[in-house]
Design a protein around this motif. Structure first.
Motif, PDB file in Angstrom:
ATOM      1  N   UNK A  30       0.738  -1.296   0.063  1.00 14.94           N
ATOM      2  CA  UNK A  30       0.253   0.023   0.068  1.00 14.94           C
ATOM      3  C   UNK A  30       0.841   1.212  -0.012  1.00 14.94           C
ATOM      4  N   UNK A  31       0.509   1.942  -0.670  1.00 12.83           N
ATOM      5  CA  UNK A  31       1.366   3.390  -0.848  1.00 12.83           C
ATOM      6  C   UNK A  31       1.964   3.363  -1.996  1.00 12.83           C
ATOM      7  N   UNK A  32       2.355   4.912  -2.638  1.00 14.97           N
ATOM      8  CA  UNK A  32       2.980   4.981  -3.802  1.00 14.97           C
ATOM      9  C   UNK A  32       4.552   4.520  -3.432  1.00 14.97           C
TER      10      UNK A  32
END
Length: 179
Positions: free
Chosen positions: A26-28
């Motif tokens: 999760x997360x860029x």
């Protein structure tokens, strides 16, 4: 930069050139490294085995621990090994010797120049000489000793030495007991 994940108790790092499997988090731009493949060393573990090895900087395996699906465990490097057999016995091998402790209590050792065995029943064999559990010694060859000291006589070639006499003189007398 990926976070590194491995099985609990596995403290190892990949070498340059190993393949990596990444999993998006999760997360860029976040990823986790969840596995590596050694492209140079052929896998040898069989189904149910666990084999762990370390490599030198050149990628060559230098030491391994192999837990086999038979219940055997082996630790080895180029100079020797220690194997724990499923029955609890162990064998250690070095460049110059072997030592085998069996589950029945017997122990054997050999270094190429000589050998010994402590049998399960307690007899000790060393280079062909047997010492039984009462201390009796049996040898297939000559026993040489500068002195033999004891509280009882020694029997040699069927003759008891302590009370052995020789006929001598006229009338037949004897030389008296040995002392």
């Amino acid at each position: 930069t990926a976070e590194h994940f491995a099985a609990a108790g596995d403290d190892s790092h990949p070498l340059p050139g190993d393949y990596v499997v990444l999993n998006a988090d999760r997360g860029a731009g976040r990823e986790s490294a969840i596995g590596y493949l050694d492209p140079h060393n052929e896998p040898r573990a069989l189904p149910g085995d666990k084999r762990i090895y370390a490599r030198g900087e050149d990628g060559v395996v230098i030491v391994e621990i192999w837990l086999k699906n038979t219940g055997e465990a082996t630790v080895l490097n180029e100079n020797g090994s220690v194997t724990l057999r499923p029955d609890g016995g162990t064998i250690t091998t070095t460049p110059q010797s072997t030592f085998d402790a069996k589950a029945d209590g017997s122990i054997k050792g050999d270094n190429g120049s000589g050998s010994f065995e402590l049998a399960a029943g307690g007899a000790f064999l060393v280079n062909g000489v047997t010492i039984d559990t009462s201390g009796n010694i049996t040898s297939p060859a000559t026993i040489t000793s500068p002195n033999m000291v004891g509280s009882t006589s020694i029997k040699a070639a069927g003759k008891e030495l302590a009370g052995h006499t020789h006929p001598a003189g006229t009338p037949p007398n004897n030389t008296g007991p040995n002392s």
